[in-house]
Design a protein around this motif. Structure first.
Motif, PDB file in Angstrom:
ATOM      1  N   UNK A   5       0.801  -1.169   0.061  1.00 16.78           N
ATOM      2  CA  UNK A   5      -0.025   0.005  -0.123  1.00 16.78           C
ATOM      3  C   UNK A   5       1.094   1.043   0.081  1.00 16.78           C
ATOM      4  N   UNK A   6       2.504   1.320   0.602  1.00 14.60           N
ATOM      5  CA  UNK A   6       2.980   2.453   0.688  1.00 14.60           C
ATOM      6  C   UNK A   6       3.291   2.422  -0.765  1.00 14.60           C
ATOM      7  N   UNK A   7       4.176   1.490  -1.789  1.00 14.81           N
ATOM      8  CA  UNK A   7       4.318   1.441  -2.836  1.00 14.81           C
ATOM      9  C   UNK A   7       3.111   2.300  -3.843  1.00 14.81           C
ATOM     10  N   UNK A   8       2.073   1.433  -3.462  1.00  9.17           N
ATOM     11  CA  UNK A   8       0.977   2.008  -4.196  1.00  9.17           C
ATOM     12  C   UNK A   8       0.662   3.830  -4.097  1.00  9.17           C
ATOM     13  N   UNK A   9       0.669   4.270  -2.842  1.00  8.67           N
ATOM     14  CA  UNK A   9       0.483   5.409  -2.863  1.00  8.67           C
ATOM     15  C   UNK A   9       0.984   6.515  -2.715  1.00  8.67           C
ATOM     16  N   UNK A  10       2.748   6.152  -3.082  1.00 10.64           N
ATOM     17  CA  UNK A  10       4.079   6.175  -3.087  1.00 10.64           C
ATOM     18  C   UNK A  10       3.829   6.778  -4.925  1.00 10.64           C
ATOM     19  N   UNK A  11       3.223   5.660  -5.826  1.00  7.94           N
ATOM     20  CA  UNK A  11       3.020   5.314  -7.225  1.00  7.94           C
ATOM     21  C   UNK A  11       2.149   6.848  -7.510  1.00  7.94           C
ATOM     22  N   UNK A  12       0.773   6.981  -6.842  1.00  5.25           N
ATOM     23  CA  UNK A  12       0.169   8.224  -7.378  1.00  5.25           C
ATOM     24  C   UNK A  12       1.062   9.423  -6.512  1.00  5.25           C
ATOM     25  N   UNK A  13       1.822   9.120  -5.831  1.00  7.93           N
ATOM     26  CA  UNK A  13       2.017  10.911  -5.540  1.00  7.93           C
ATOM     27  C   UNK A  13       3.450  11.327  -6.244  1.00  7.93           C
ATOM     28  N   UNK A  14       4.644  10.257  -6.427  1.00  2.55           N
ATOM     29  CA  UNK A  14       5.420  10.952  -7.344  1.00  2.55           C
ATOM     30  C   UNK A  14       4.438  12.060  -8.907  1.00  2.55           C
ATOM     31  N   UNK A  15       3.560  10.563  -9.196  1.00  8.10           N
ATOM     32  CA  UNK A  15       2.909  10.584 -10.427  1.00  8.10           C
ATOM     33  C   UNK A  15       2.418  13.089  -9.963  1.00  8.10           C
ATOM     34  N   UNK A  16       1.531  13.066  -9.038  1.00 10.10           N
ATOM     35  CA  UNK A  16       1.540  14.601  -8.951  1.00 10.10           C
ATOM     36  C   UNK A  16       2.486  15.102  -7.944  1.00 10.10           C
ATOM     37  N   UNK A  17       3.210  14.567  -7.620  1.00 12.57           N
ATOM     38  CA  UNK A  17       4.996  15.802  -7.681  1.00 12.57           C
ATOM     39  C   UNK A  17       5.254  16.368  -9.566  1.00 12.57           C
ATOM     40  N   UNK A  18       4.990  14.942 -10.212  1.00 15.05           N
ATOM     41  CA  UNK A  18       5.799  15.740 -11.346  1.00 15.05           C
ATOM     42  C   UNK A  18       4.514  15.634 -12.493  1.00 15.05           C
ATOM     43  N   UNK A  19       3.381  16.035 -12.230  1.00 19.58           N
ATOM     44  CA  UNK A  19       2.023  15.839 -12.801  1.00 19.58           C
ATOM     45  C   UNK A  19       2.448  17.328 -14.479  1.00 19.58           C
ATOM     46  N   UNK A  20       2.882  18.563 -13.754  1.00 17.29           N
ATOM     47  CA  UNK A  20       3.550  19.651 -14.054  1.00 17.29           C
ATOM     48  C   UNK A  20       4.676  19.848 -14.766  1.00 17.29           C
ATOM     49  N   UNK A  21       5.591  18.689 -15.299  1.00 18.17           N
ATOM     50  CA  UNK A  21       7.003  18.786 -15.933  1.00 18.17           C
ATOM     51  C   UNK A  21       6.158  17.609 -17.307  1.00 18.17           C
ATOM     52  N   UNK A  22       7.106  18.215 -18.473  1.00 25.95           N
ATOM     53  CA  UNK A  22       6.848  17.068 -19.626  1.00 25.95           C
ATOM     54  C   UNK A  22       8.628  16.899 -20.166  1.00 25.95           C
ATOM     55  N   UNK A  23       8.824  15.460 -20.140  1.00 26.19           N
ATOM     56  CA  UNK A  23      10.073  15.357 -21.073  1.00 26.19           C
ATOM     57  C   UNK A  23      10.207  14.268 -21.885  1.00 26.19           C
ATOM     58  N   UNK A  24      11.138  14.388 -22.427  1.00 26.20           N
ATOM     59  CA  UNK A  24      11.877  13.519 -24.137  1.00 26.20           C
ATOM     60  C   UNK A  24      11.618  12.208 -23.903  1.00 26.20           C
ATOM     61  N   UNK A  25      10.890  11.607 -25.679  1.00 28.53           N
ATOM     62  CA  UNK A  25      10.511  10.201 -25.934  1.00 28.53           C
ATOM     63  C   UNK A  25      11.744   9.961 -26.585  1.00 28.53           C
ATOM     64  N   UNK A  26      12.318   9.304 -27.167  1.00 27.60           N
ATOM     65  CA  UNK A  26      13.238   8.954 -27.910  1.00 27.60           C
ATOM     66  C   UNK A  26      12.554   9.327 -29.543  1.00 27.60           C
TER      67      UNK A  26
END
Length: 155
Positions: A5-26
């Protein structure tokens, strides 16, 4: 809260922290960060899209020292992968910025969903070898989650 459950909550939180940023793909597009639990998805064909950019939220280890505390300590490693094919090889800067954003979030407010608490042990590292145009880094964090309490009337 369990380690999963900690892992799942961290996945959600990391998505929230980084939602404003975009990164390059190949493929040359700019996309939001992919966040995965434990590992990147297994690719079944060569035609599948590269999952980069990504953060992997990996459960590393855990402990309940002598069973006497009311919490378990769970170690988590975040693995960051960035693609940047610019000739100046500055992709490590994006990796460093992701690490910094995670560090700032949990240093300012260690509480995660009122069920886990970041304990302040933060370590990070950047890749030492050159995998251009791929850039990698990681950070290690520890969280306290509630422990199961023994209900033995004889102790």
């Amino acid at each position: 809260m369990t380690p999963l459950e900690l892992q799942d909550a961290l996945v959600t939180e990391i998505k929230r922290i980084l939602k404003l940023y975009e990164y390059k793909t190949p493929a040359g597009e700019r996309v939001p960060m992919n966040v995965f639990a434990q590992s990147i998805p297994i690719q079944e064909t060569d035609e599948e899209e590269d999952p980069i950019p990504y953060v992997i939220v990996r459960l590393s280890s855990g402990e309940n020292p002598l069973g006497k505390d009311s919490f378990n300590t769970v170690s988590v490693v975040l693995v960051i992968g960035i693609y940047d094919n610019n000739q100046d090889a500055q992709g490590y800067r994006d990796v460093s910025n992701v690490i910094q954003k995670v560090y700032e979030r949990f240093s300012e407010n260690p509480c995660l969903n009122y069920l886990a608490s970041y304990v302040g042990d933060f370590q990070w590292a950047l890749q030492e070898d050159n995998y251009y145009p791929y850039h990698f880094g990681a950070c290690h964090m520890k969280f306290h989650i509630a422990a199961v309490r023994r209900e033995d009337p004889l102790t």
